[in-house]
Design a protein around this motif. Sequence first.
Motif, PDB file in Angstrom:
ATOM      1  N   SER A  14      -1.880  -2.574  10.045  1.00  0.00           N
ATOM      2  CA  SER A  14      -2.471  -1.468   9.114  1.00  0.00           C
ATOM      3  C   SER A  14      -2.106  -1.782   7.787  1.00  0.00           C
ATOM      4  N   THR A  15      -0.567  -2.154   7.626  1.00  0.00           N
ATOM      5  CA  THR A  15      -0.073  -2.278   6.262  1.00  0.00           C
ATOM      6  C   THR A  15      -0.758  -3.685   5.715  1.00  0.00           C
ATOM      7  N   PHE A  16      -0.803  -4.413   6.408  1.00  0.00           N
ATOM      8  CA  PHE A  16      -1.492  -5.846   5.881  1.00  0.00           C
ATOM      9  C   PHE A  16      -3.095  -5.480   5.550  1.00  0.00           C
ATOM     10  N   VAL A  17      -3.713  -4.673   6.296  1.00  0.00           N
ATOM     11  CA  VAL A  17      -5.189  -4.305   5.738  1.00  0.00           C
ATOM     12  C   VAL A  17      -5.032  -3.402   4.348  1.00  0.00           C
ATOM     13  N   SER A  18      -4.018  -2.858   4.085  1.00  0.00           N
ATOM     14  CA  SER A  18      -4.070  -1.855   3.072  1.00  0.00           C
ATOM     15  C   SER A  18      -3.520  -3.054   1.823  1.00  0.00           C
ATOM     16  N   TRP A  19      -2.881  -4.078   2.309  1.00  0.00           N
ATOM     17  CA  TRP A  19      -2.487  -4.956   1.156  1.00  0.00           C
ATOM     18  C   TRP A  19      -3.624  -5.701   0.605  1.00  0.00           C
ATOM     19  N   GLN A  20      -4.501  -6.159   1.590  1.00  0.00           N
ATOM     20  CA  GLN A  20      -5.649  -7.056   1.448  1.00  0.00           C
ATOM     21  C   GLN A  20      -6.543  -6.021   0.487  1.00  0.00           C
TER      22      GLN A  20
END
Lengths: 322, 238, 291
Positions: C46-52
């Motif tokens: 999820s954190t990667f998704v938000s980073w993206q």
Amino acid sequence: MPVRTRMQWMLAAAAVVAAALLPLVAKNFILFQLTLAMVYGIAILGLCLLTGINGQFSLGHSAFFALGAYTAAIMMDRFGINYLWTLPAAGIVCLVFGFLFGVPALRLHGIYLALATFSLAVATPQILKSTPLEPWTGGVQGIVILKPDAPFGLPLSPDQWLYYLTLLVVVVMFGAAANLINGRTGRALIAIRDNPIAARAMGVDISLYKSLTFGVSAFYTGVAGALGAIVIQFVAPDSFTFSFAIALFVGLVVGGVGSIPGALFGGLFVLFVPNIAEHFSKGLAGAIYGLILIVVIYLMPSGAAGLVKLVVNKLTRKTTAS
Amino acid sequence: MSNVLLSARRLCASYGATRVLHGLDFDIAEGGVTVFLGANGAGKTSTLRALSGMIDTTGEVTFAGRRVDGSVTEKLARLGIAHVPEGRGTFSRMTVEENLQLGAMSRNDKAGIAADIDRAYGYFPKLRERATQQAGTLSGGEQQMLAVARGLMMRPRLMLLDEPSFGLAPLIVEEVYAILRRLNEEEGLSILLVEQNATAALALAGHAYLIETGEIVMSGPAQDIGRDENVRRAYLGY
Amino acid sequence: MDLFLHQVFAGLSTGGIYALMALAIVMIYQAIDHLNFAQGEMAMFSTFVSWQMLQWGAPYWAAFLLTIVVSFIGGVVIERVVFKPLKAAPVLSHVVVFIALFAILNSAAGFLWDYTIKSYPTPFGTTPLFGGLISSHDAGMTVVTLVILLLLYVFFRYTRIGLAMRAAAANPESARLVGIRVGWMIALGWGMAAAIGAVAGMMIAPVVFLEPNMMLSILLYGFAGAVVGGLTSPLGAVIGGFSVGVIENLAGTYIPYVGRELKLTIALALIVAVLTIKPSGLFGRVVVTRV
């Protein structure tokens, strides 16, 4: 003896004969891999005795594998003891530690026990690397062992000899496990799993049996560890991380919890499937492995042993109906 | 001749590979009280569980004119079948009032729900006293009443009761049955109950079925069944 | 004394991370009676998704909220697609599927975003507060944790759906009998746990930096916190998480031989010790089974 059990023993005997003939046709490397698969199978059998029969849940058996491996390595490298003695020694050391661990572990159930054992698995590499123990364990570098030659000048390559040795250990230990399950002790263990309160009411000393089961389970995995060390010729702390504990657990479930032959299937699974996954895609090896796991669980929710039982049931029902 | 609210034809049920009901045919009259009598293990509880979609069944079940066999438990509950199960099934860690609110979970009318909770306390004054108490701490009789009250909160058309007298002292059994009678007579609640304790049940019921090892062996008006020699000796003790 | 206080507060700040993780773990445990070993990886993903999203130019709070929604949906979908068909399978098989999920998410994240360490922004800044005892990010993170805790409390105690979820977890059969769609309640629990996990990840990433393996040890500490607090109590989980942070830090400071690696071992050893004394955790409900 009922037909089913007789059939099972005959199948087992046939399998052993087939396995014994394999080195005549198979290359050394294949033998090396199969030996390793058998080693994992013995380790998983230890876990199987604990989880399947006694209902206790361990995610930490990599610790006992490591303990057995290092016992063997230290005995061979630091004391020059013959490798054959390391097997029972590793087993006994792990039996004691397993029993001792089992005593406090008694107070925990289910998920809490799983976490406690998982902590053991996580702690093991760190303890092995730690400074006070370095003179014995060789620290991060670990210990290198020489591969033993076949005894009495037999015309076998080291790989072939180790294969036969491991096969022998498999036959002995699996046979002992089967005997244990079918005997009085086995029945007591199953009683404890299914209904601890009733078992206690019938005079079964639960604490003793639980700790003993832990000890015996550790014994098996410890012997496997020693064998593993000899086969791989190397022990190092990072070979025994919690990923290994999880791999053993996965092997147990895929083979079929509580199934003795299933443990061997689990061993094969642990050895070969990660390689297959990497074959498909280096970058997504983990994802492929995960997908394979999910598919396997969907197809065989009770493991390979469960599937076999299902098929056999269907077949025997057909014969009784006709 | 009253309408048939629920009917079953060739109802079979199994637990895994074991068949426990072997082709039952019965009708439950609307507004009536029907009782299934039988010894332990005869299949009474299995019948109720089959009607609630809790076990594997084959055969036809029709409720209020529509086929419901094969429906899941939640759907049957929402259709108006309130099942007060074996062991009462109270949410023991929740309060009495929360248990009642849970009974109304499939409803949306806030005012109606509040009124019904009041009505439930009217039928069972002891529950009002214990409204904020954990349901698991209630006595057996009170838990039985709570289970019935929770069922009422569903505003059901049919209430299934599994051995409501089980484990209760005779005086409490009388109380519970008196309330069931009130609910049937004053609110027109259709009741199907299952009992080993035949005396109280036969006094309340209009129609009775006798089940033995998963089959219906006798059926008729409750009084007739109650006067039958064999039934008297086996189930009524005289 | 000064060192002690410093270490306690440092422990509290890492403890905040563990507390948030523990909250997500307890959330899902309440719904499904299992420990979700993939919880950390879900949070990481999820954190990667938000980073993206941030890379694509989204403002912080937009990415934050959108990620929460996406994670919620993801959690529901995972439950319905992966776990619902497993209803009849034995418990241990469920655990293997959790492990599989772990492997898939970890590998996929590495594949999509590679293993280089990335920095992740914090909305709270990093100003030291209270004379340097904690940073503003730590304070902000703690506030977020407490807000989530409060929202959960209100949800479970005062809403109908919260009551339905509690009932479905406590007694699924009775819940069905009153018309509760138990399957969807479980899916809802997963969604909520995934959402909380996403918040945890987005709060933790500024401190430990974003990379696929960032949640491994945090998950473990989170488990430890949840277990110490008692797996049935969200408040216990939070307190447990903070305690684990403090204990770990104090152990690292005051016990010899304990380097960075052994800190984890010490923390886990203490957890095991707590469990042998009080098996249901500090705040957990002791379930008395009548014989």
